[in-house]
Enzyme design. Structure first.
Site, PDB file in Angstrom:
ATOM      1  N   HIS B  69       0.861  -1.187   0.000  1.00 16.14           N
ATOM      2  CA  HIS B  69       0.000   0.000   0.000  1.00 16.14           C
ATOM      3  C   HIS B  69       0.898   1.238   0.000  1.00 16.14           C
ATOM      4  O   HIS B  69       1.684   1.454   0.925  1.00 16.14           O
ATOM      5  CB  HIS B  69      -0.929  -0.017   1.212  1.00 16.14           C
ATOM      6  CG  HIS B  69      -1.984  -1.071   1.108  1.00 16.14           C
ATOM      7  ND1 HIS B  69      -2.480  -1.745   2.193  1.00 16.14           N
ATOM      8  CD2 HIS B  69      -2.626  -1.570   0.017  1.00 16.14           C
ATOM      9  CE1 HIS B  69      -3.395  -2.612   1.774  1.00 16.14           C
ATOM     10  NE2 HIS B  69      -3.497  -2.521   0.460  1.00 16.14           N
ATOM     11  N   GLU B  72       1.767   3.852   2.913  1.00 17.62           N
ATOM     12  CA  GLU B  72       2.261   3.364   4.202  1.00 17.62           C
ATOM     13  C   GLU B  72       3.785   3.452   4.238  1.00 17.62           C
ATOM     14  O   GLU B  72       4.502   2.455   4.332  1.00 17.62           O
ATOM     15  CB  GLU B  72       1.718   1.949   4.446  1.00 17.62           C
ATOM     16  CG  GLU B  72       0.182   1.977   4.537  1.00 17.62           C
ATOM     17  CD  GLU B  72      -0.476   0.608   4.510  1.00 17.62           C
ATOM     18  OE1 GLU B  72       0.223  -0.417   4.576  1.00 17.62           O
ATOM     19  OE2 GLU B  72      -1.719   0.565   4.406  1.00 17.62           O
ATOM     20  N   ARG B 132      -3.195   4.765  -2.105  1.00 22.08           N
ATOM     21  CA  ARG B 132      -3.023   3.420  -1.544  1.00 22.08           C
ATOM     22  C   ARG B 132      -2.751   2.352  -2.612  1.00 22.08           C
ATOM     23  O   ARG B 132      -1.947   1.447  -2.416  1.00 22.08           O
ATOM     24  CB  ARG B 132      -4.312   3.070  -0.790  1.00 22.08           C
ATOM     25  CG  ARG B 132      -4.504   1.631  -0.377  1.00 22.08           C
ATOM     26  CD  ARG B 132      -5.904   1.495   0.226  1.00 22.08           C
ATOM     27  NE  ARG B 132      -6.297   0.118   0.465  1.00 22.08           N
ATOM     28  CZ  ARG B 132      -6.156  -0.510   1.624  1.00 22.08           C
ATOM     29  NH1 ARG B 132      -5.618   0.089   2.646  1.00 22.08           N
ATOM     30  NH2 ARG B 132      -6.570  -1.743   1.766  1.00 22.08           N
ATOM     31  N   HIS B 201       2.688  -3.761   6.621  1.00 20.35           N
ATOM     32  CA  HIS B 201       1.784  -2.641   6.349  1.00 20.35           C
ATOM     33  C   HIS B 201       1.882  -1.687   7.534  1.00 20.35           C
ATOM     34  O   HIS B 201       2.672  -1.898   8.454  1.00 20.35           O
ATOM     35  CB  HIS B 201       0.353  -3.164   6.176  1.00 20.35           C
ATOM     36  CG  HIS B 201       0.166  -3.986   4.946  1.00 20.35           C
ATOM     37  ND1 HIS B 201      -0.509  -3.553   3.845  1.00 20.35           N
ATOM     38  CD2 HIS B 201       0.611  -5.225   4.639  1.00 20.35           C
ATOM     39  CE1 HIS B 201      -0.481  -4.477   2.910  1.00 20.35           C
ATOM     40  NE2 HIS B 201       0.197  -5.521   3.356  1.00 20.35           N
ATOM     41  N   GLU B 275       0.908  -4.768  10.927  1.00 13.87           N
ATOM     42  CA  GLU B 275       0.504  -3.364  10.811  1.00 13.87           C
ATOM     43  C   GLU B 275       1.420  -2.601  11.755  1.00 13.87           C
ATOM     44  O   GLU B 275       1.300  -2.712  12.978  1.00 13.87           O
ATOM     45  CB  GLU B 275      -0.966  -3.169  11.210  1.00 13.87           C
ATOM     46  CG  GLU B 275      -1.971  -3.866  10.300  1.00 13.87           C
ATOM     47  CD  GLU B 275      -2.202  -3.126   8.985  1.00 13.87           C
ATOM     48  OE1 GLU B 275      -1.758  -1.973   8.873  1.00 13.87           O
ATOM     49  OE2 GLU B 275      -2.817  -3.715   8.091  1.00 13.87           O
TER      50      GLU B 275
END
Lengths: 94, 314
Positions: B69, B72, B132, B201, B275
């Site tokens: 993405h 990020e 994104r 991510h 994440e």
């Protein structure tokens, strides 16, 4: 830059299934211009949305109409972008 | 930047600088690292993977990617730091990297979505910083881009993905329609001996395992949960950053067509998605002075998982 100046990020706290349902409906509307950073899944997880300046009042009205509580976690995304850009310029010079 | 020791890891860099860094790193550690070109993107940019190997053909391998993405940025910046850390630890014989690399190879992809990443650097219209997806044309001429983490051949078109090209979670017209996804899938399938698949991510501080498309438990759920829990403790030990651990479906959202499910369904048991640190206070604009601390804590978790994978052959 005008497009993003004044964009805010809302943290929305769904408290019921009806709140979640309403937020899911909102997300399905791709014409809303809202950028969902996290999604309406459960009452335990907040929903973060970047809201373009032009959509602020519409979203606030929507949330108030549905009695969905929210807070603003980023007041102006542009300010963060400017800070990041300045930092990158400085780093490039170094 | 001609030497990796002078590279500023506490800064966000554009694609060209990252690619130059990769060349420098390879040149500095030519006995360990090679740069593998796995194909090109939609906009014809090369896609590179760093291969860390002490020799041997198609050894058991670990996959790590970042930046699927585009916005990020902390994931790309973390991967840059990780590449240097793996190389340095090997050179200085710091455990456990030499022992892991004596048995396994590590493939590290720093920028899994180069077109999207370049787009996030485009100026003067800074709106694109928060892009994104990739940049491929879709059936809607006004809305480019496919969410690369909804495009994998893993219950494609199921829950948590959109069929609308204008949506942030647009899955694409068919599974692996996107060349970026296809290139990675081809490398992994042609190799055939990956034992772990990890994807980086950012947002929310989570360590997740399959499934994303379903709330059902994966067959290895108990072991994956234990490994992820231990890894999150290792991560926590550095700055006290708290991660939640669980399946993608349960702790973030239903997500079909995700890379981790794809890997797990193809027999890569130790499949995890991170994440990274980012509570929302800065959105995807985490201050650059937090890059190194984020990377270091992430390294502790990755290191735990890599060691575990090495110690538990299957």
């Amino acid at each position: 830059e005008e497009l993003i100046n004044g964009d805010k990020v809302f943290r929305i706290h769904a408290e019921s299934e009806s709140h979640i349902h309403a937020l899911k409906e909102l997300e399905r509307d791709v014409d809303s211009g809202l950028d969902f950073w996290t999604h309406a899944v459960s009452t335990e997880q907040p929903v973060d949305i970047r809201v373009p300046h032009s959509r602020l009042y519409a979203l606030k009205d929507f949330l108030k109409k549905n009695n969905i509580p929210f807070t603003v976690i980023i007041n102006n995304v542009q300010e963060l972008l400017v800070r990041e850009r300045e930092e990158m310029v400085r780093n490039a010079e170094v | 930047e001609r030497q990796t020791k002078s590279f500023n890891f506490a800064a966000y860099h554009d694609l060209e600088t990252i690619y130059n860094f990769m060349d420098t790193l390879v040149a500095s550690h030519s006995n360990l690292i090679s740069k593998v070109n796995i194909g090109s993107t939609y906009e014809d940019r090369p896609m590179y993977v760093l291969k860390f190997s002490t020799g041997g053909e198609k050894r058991p391998a670990i996959w790590i990617d970042a930046g699927m993405h585009a916005r990020e940025w902390i994931s790309h910046a973390t991967a840059v730091w990780l590449a240097d850390r793996i190389a340095t630890d090997f050179k200085e014989n710091r455990a456990p990297v030499p022992s892991i690399l004596s048995k396994m190879d590590i493939y590290l992809m720093i920028v899994a979505n180069p077109d999207g990443y370049v787009f996030t650097h485009r100026s003067p219209n800074e709106f694109y910083r928060l892009w994104r997806k990739n940049r491929s044309a879709t059936s809607n001429p006004k809305c480019n881009g496919v969410d690369l983490n909804r495009n994998w051949d893993a219950e494609f078109s199921g829950p948590g993905a959109s069929d609308d090209p204008c949506a942030e979670h647009y899955r694409g017209p068919f599974a692996q329609s996107e060349i970026e996804v296809q290139n990675i899938a081809d490398l992994i399938m042609n190799h055939g001996n990956f034992k772990s698949f990890m994807t980086l991510h950012s947002y929310k501080q989570l360590l997740m395992y399959p499934y994303g498309y379903s709330g059902n438990d994966a067959p290895d759920r108990t072991e994956l949960h234990d490994v992820a829990t231990q890894a999150s403790r290792a991560l926590n030990s550095w700055h006290g950053t708290i991660y939640k651990v669980g399946s993608i479906f349960h702790i973030i959202e239903p997500a079909s067509g995700a890379s981790v499910d794809w890997a797990y369904q193809r027999g890569i048991k130790y499949s995890f998605a991170f994440e990274l640190r980012d509570t929302g206070e800065y959105g995807f604009l985490l201050p650059a002075d937090q890059i190194v601390s984020t990377a270091r804590e992430t390294w502790y978790a990755l290191r735990y998982i890599m060691q575990y994978v090495c110690d538990h052959p299957y």
